[in-house]
Scaffold this active site. Structure first.
Site, PDB file in Angstrom:
ATOM      1  N   THR A  79       0.825  -1.219   0.000  1.00 49.43           N
ATOM      2  CA  THR A  79       0.000   0.000   0.000  1.00 49.43           C
ATOM      3  C   THR A  79       0.855   1.264   0.000  1.00 49.43           C
ATOM      4  OG1 THR A  79      -0.204  -0.269   2.398  1.00 49.43           O
ATOM      5  CG2 THR A  79      -2.019  -1.063   1.041  1.00 49.43           C
ATOM      6  N   ALA A 108       3.595  -8.978   1.585  1.00 48.85           N
ATOM      7  CA  ALA A 108       2.440  -8.574   0.772  1.00 48.85           C
ATOM      8  C   ALA A 108       2.139  -9.553  -0.357  1.00 48.85           C
ATOM      9  CB  ALA A 108       2.647  -7.162   0.212  1.00 48.85           C
ATOM     10  N   GLU A 154      -0.747 -14.988   0.921  1.00 45.07           N
ATOM     11  CA  GLU A 154      -1.768 -14.622   1.896  1.00 45.07           C
ATOM     12  C   GLU A 154      -3.216 -14.768   1.416  1.00 45.07           C
ATOM     13  OE1 GLU A 154       0.433 -10.923   4.107  1.00 45.07           O
ATOM     14  OE2 GLU A 154       0.266 -10.902   1.922  1.00 45.07           O
TER      15      GLU A 154
END
Length: 371
Positions: free
Chosen positions: A8, A77, A283
């Site tokens: 992000t 991430a 993830e």
């Protein structure tokens, strides 16, 4: 599930790789990612092998080092294959572009080692540093920018940028069985379908999905955190975490995994913004494990329909917060034994099983934890 892939923080969406081609036709790759068992090195090696048209055994991955690839980003991430696979492909393409004039003047079928040797004697550089950064249009969400307005007056957040490069999506269907007398549960079967684009390594990706599912399943069923607070005054001092090890904190074991676990990857799915149309896998499948929790709640609801005689209590929403531990499941079943236990410990409700006040008490009761 729908999981957005990107850091992000916009500046973190970049990666580098260093590729060497040797005259014996072997390749050495160093990239900025860290291998921690997720198969990153294997996938990067596959990217290099595919680019040069050689076997995977001819590609060696050197361990990550800042003297080879500087200023790397955290391996997090779920974005490392995206970043370092593309950076590796960029470096390979640079070398291949230098070899192209030589290759065109050599007989068809000339081996890479022969081409590399010819390039060496022609003083052509056989090393390249590759770099990849996600397009500005596909990363960077500016929270400080005021959102635009759509014709109907609602916010248009696309004017603030896009936080994710793409989404990894999946769906899970789970069958569970609960023991209404003990609160124990078993996962009888789980079927998972995940969109990973065109998978670089399906075996690795399926393993990651299975592991993430088990982790998410444990997170929502057995992994309970107990802190010293008003509900647990006996945990001293206040604020101390009691469940600090496997004696009290229970990650899922082999016996907790589904008796039958089926994983499929979507076929013919493209993702043109990432290396070889693949998608991130680390993830994204994690929350598929929550399907076990929701299946448990459905099973508890079925038990409550049998145990509660008052229709308004049967149809009413009942609290069951994750993790769905054995104690929470057992008490949520709201049978006569749970009612008597509640009456004995809390003085709630009445002794009579059919009393409406007693049923109201057990219908809204939720166990506070397993301690």
């Amino acid at each position: 599930t729908k999981y957005g892939i990107n850091f992000t923080a916009k500046f973190m969406n970049q990666g580098g790789a260093l590729v060497h081609l040797y005259t014996d036709g072997t390749v050495l790759v160093t990239h900025g990612g860290t291998e921690m068992g997720q198969g990153l090195h294997t996938k990067v090696a596959q990217v290099a092998a595919r680019a040069f048209g050689i076997s995977l055994s001819a590609v060696h991955i050197a361990e990550t080092a800042t003297d080879k690839v500087a200023n790397s980003q955290p391996t997090a991430a779920s974005a490392s294959t995206d970043l370092y696979g593309m950076a590796t492909l960029d470096a390979c393409n640079q070398i291949l572009a230098r070899l192209k004039p030589l290759r065109e003047n050599l007989p068809s079928g000339t081996s890479l080692s022969e081409i590399a040797t010819a390039a060496f004697f022609a003083r052509i550089d056989l090393s390249a540093h590759g770099f990849f950064a996600i397009d500005d249009k596909r990363c960077g969400f500016d929270w400080a920018t005021e959102p635009g307005r759509l014709p109907d007056g609602t916010h248009d957040n696309t004017t603030r940028g896009f936080p994710f490069n793409y989404f990894t999506q999946g769906v899970g269907c789970v069958e569970v069985e609960i023991d209404v007398l003990t609160g124990d549960h078993q996962v009888l079967r789980a079927d998972l379908l995940v969109d990973l684009g065109s998978s670089i390594n399906p075996a690795l990706d399926i393993g990651q999905i299975e592991g993430a599912f088990a982790q998410g399943m444990g997170w929502t069923t057995t992994e309970e955190l107990i802190w010293g607070d008003s509900d647990h005054v006996w945990v001293k001092p206040s604020g101390r975490l009691l469940t600090q090890g496997p004696g009290t904190y229970k990650p899922p074991s082999f016996n907790d995994t589904p008796q039958e676990l089926n994983v499929r990857l979507m076929s013919h799915a493209d993702n043109k913004v990432v290396v070889h149309s693949s998608k991130a896998v680390g993830e994204p499948p994690f929350f598929l494990g929550a399907s076990v929790f929701f299946a448990i709640k459905d099973a508890v609801a079925a038990a409550r329909a049998e145990h509660l005689s008052e229709p308004s209590f049967v149809c009413r929403h009942f609290p069951l917060h994750a993790p769905a531990t054995s104690e929470k499941i057992r008490m949520a079943c709201a049978d006569k034994f749970a009612l008597r236990a509640l009456h004995a410990t809390c003085g709630a409700g009445a002794a009579a099983d059919e009393d409406s006040d007693a049923q109201a008490a057990i219908a809204r009761f939720e166990a506070r934890g397993s301690y």
